[in-house]
Design a protein around this motif. Structure first.
Motif, PDB file in Angstrom:
ATOM      1  N   ASP A  51       0.803  -1.223   0.000  1.00 35.42           N
ATOM      2  CA  ASP A  51       0.000   0.000   0.000  1.00 35.42           C
ATOM      3  C   ASP A  51       0.837   1.276   0.000  1.00 35.42           C
ATOM      4  O   ASP A  51       0.283   2.377   0.049  1.00 35.42           O
ATOM      5  CB  ASP A  51      -0.927   0.025   1.227  1.00 35.42           C
ATOM      6  CG  ASP A  51      -1.975  -1.057   1.170  1.00 35.42           C
ATOM      7  OD1 ASP A  51      -2.645  -1.171   0.126  1.00 35.42           O
ATOM      8  OD2 ASP A  51      -2.106  -1.801   2.164  1.00 35.42           O
ATOM      9  N   PHE A  82      -0.249   3.953  -2.441  1.00 36.67           N
ATOM     10  CA  PHE A  82      -1.540   4.529  -2.072  1.00 36.67           C
ATOM     11  C   PHE A  82      -1.400   5.427  -0.844  1.00 36.67           C
ATOM     12  O   PHE A  82      -2.012   6.495  -0.783  1.00 36.67           O
ATOM     13  CB  PHE A  82      -2.599   3.446  -1.840  1.00 36.67           C
ATOM     14  CG  PHE A  82      -3.942   4.035  -1.527  1.00 36.67           C
ATOM     15  CD1 PHE A  82      -4.651   4.723  -2.502  1.00 36.67           C
ATOM     16  CD2 PHE A  82      -4.484   3.930  -0.264  1.00 36.67           C
ATOM     17  CE1 PHE A  82      -5.886   5.294  -2.222  1.00 36.67           C
ATOM     18  CE2 PHE A  82      -5.716   4.498   0.030  1.00 36.67           C
ATOM     19  CZ  PHE A  82      -6.420   5.180  -0.951  1.00 36.67           C
ATOM     20  N   GLU A 135     -11.572   0.277   1.302  1.00 33.72           N
ATOM     21  CA  GLU A 135     -11.828  -0.017  -0.105  1.00 33.72           C
ATOM     22  C   GLU A 135     -13.325   0.055  -0.364  1.00 33.72           C
ATOM     23  O   GLU A 135     -14.128  -0.330   0.496  1.00 33.72           O
ATOM     24  CB  GLU A 135     -11.327  -1.415  -0.457  1.00 33.72           C
ATOM     25  CG  GLU A 135      -9.840  -1.589  -0.305  1.00 33.72           C
ATOM     26  CD  GLU A 135      -9.383  -3.013  -0.578  1.00 33.72           C
ATOM     27  OE1 GLU A 135     -10.207  -3.952  -0.476  1.00 33.72           O
ATOM     28  OE2 GLU A 135      -8.189  -3.186  -0.880  1.00 33.72           O
ATOM     29  N   ASP A 136     -13.680   0.520  -1.552  1.00 28.73           N
ATOM     30  CA  ASP A 136     -15.091   0.547  -1.928  1.00 28.73           C
ATOM     31  C   ASP A 136     -15.536  -0.848  -2.344  1.00 28.73           C
ATOM     32  O   ASP A 136     -14.756  -1.807  -2.305  1.00 28.73           O
ATOM     33  CB  ASP A 136     -15.349   1.593  -3.020  1.00 28.73           C
ATOM     34  CG  ASP A 136     -14.695   1.266  -4.359  1.00 28.73           C
ATOM     35  OD1 ASP A 136     -14.206   0.130  -4.569  1.00 28.73           O
ATOM     36  OD2 ASP A 136     -14.683   2.173  -5.210  1.00 28.73           O
ATOM     37  N   THR A 182     -11.495  -0.940  -4.752  1.00 28.26           N
ATOM     38  CA  THR A 182     -10.601   0.193  -4.998  1.00 28.26           C
ATOM     39  C   THR A 182     -10.354   0.937  -3.701  1.00 28.26           C
ATOM     40  O   THR A 182     -11.308   1.287  -2.985  1.00 28.26           O
ATOM     41  CB  THR A 182     -11.231   1.156  -6.034  1.00 28.26           C
ATOM     42  OG1 THR A 182     -11.480   0.420  -7.235  1.00 28.26           O
ATOM     43  CG2 THR A 182     -10.316   2.325  -6.325  1.00 28.26           C
ATOM     44  N   VAL A 240      -9.953   3.807  -1.209  1.00 28.69           N
ATOM     45  CA  VAL A 240     -10.539   5.153  -1.205  1.00 28.69           C
ATOM     46  C   VAL A 240     -10.074   5.998  -0.030  1.00 28.69           C
ATOM     47  O   VAL A 240     -10.351   7.199   0.023  1.00 28.69           O
ATOM     48  CB  VAL A 240     -12.078   5.102  -1.246  1.00 28.69           C
ATOM     49  CG1 VAL A 240     -12.553   4.420  -2.525  1.00 28.69           C
ATOM     50  CG2 VAL A 240     -12.652   4.422  -0.013  1.00 28.69           C
TER      51      VAL A 240
END
Length: 179
Positions: free
Chosen positions: A25, A28, A73-74, A78, A80
């Motif tokens: 991650d 991100f 995550e949605d 994904t 978010v």
């Protein structure tokens, strides 16, 4: 931390899946660091953040021993939003530095997902994680004008310092009040 979906009366629109942040991650988290610094509009680019040691130290080498965090995550998987905790030495403090033993939180949520409970879900999950890890206090910095200050105060963070246009907030994990 177990992966879980967060919905319900306290988070009517969040609908996110929470999972522990991992080494995969790192990119991100860098994007979320940029969101955290640019919460009120563009101020920094990704390159500027990564070139500035005082900004990049929030994510450089993620994860180091003692680091922990959560990614939201949605429904499509994904990412978010994210929140993570990292300790900083006294000679290289973060903006919300209280003590080298107090992990400082960084919170970032993508603009299209703000105001929907994602930040609340992330914050609650990282506090739970901190409690299970035996962390007694968490800190963060919040700039004047940030809507997030209401979230932090609602979760028990209290002001313990001020630098420039930002307050340093502290949470005693487990709910005891005071610094």
């Amino acid at each position: 931390m177990h992966t879980r979906t967060t919905t319900g009366p306290g988070l009517p629109d969040a609908g996110v899946r929470l999972r522990p942040a991992t080494a995969q991650d790192a990119d991100f988290l860098t994007a979320m660091l940029l969101e955290a610094f640019n919460w009120d509009g563009p101020r920094f680019t990704r390159d500027e953040v990564l070139r500035s040691p005082h900004l990049a130290h929030y994510i450089t080498g993620w994860p180091r021993p003692g680091d922990f965090g959560v990614v939201a995550e949605d429904g499509a998987g994904t990412a978010v939003g994210a929140v993570w905790a990292r300790r900083f030495p006294a000679d290289d403090p973060g903006y919300g530095h209280v003590d080298p033993e107090v992990p400082e939180l960084t919170v970032g949520v993508l603009p299209g997902h703000r105001g929907r409970g994602v930040g609340s879900a992330l914050l609650d999950a990282v506090v739970d994680m901190a409690s299970r890890l035996g962390v007694e206090r968490l800190s963060l910095s919040v700039e004047d004008g940030s809507r997030a200050v209401g979230l932090y105060r609602s979760r028990g963070f209290v002001k313990v310092g001020r630098e420039g246009q930002s307050d340093t907030l502290l949470l005693r994990v487990g709910g005891e009040s005071g610094p």
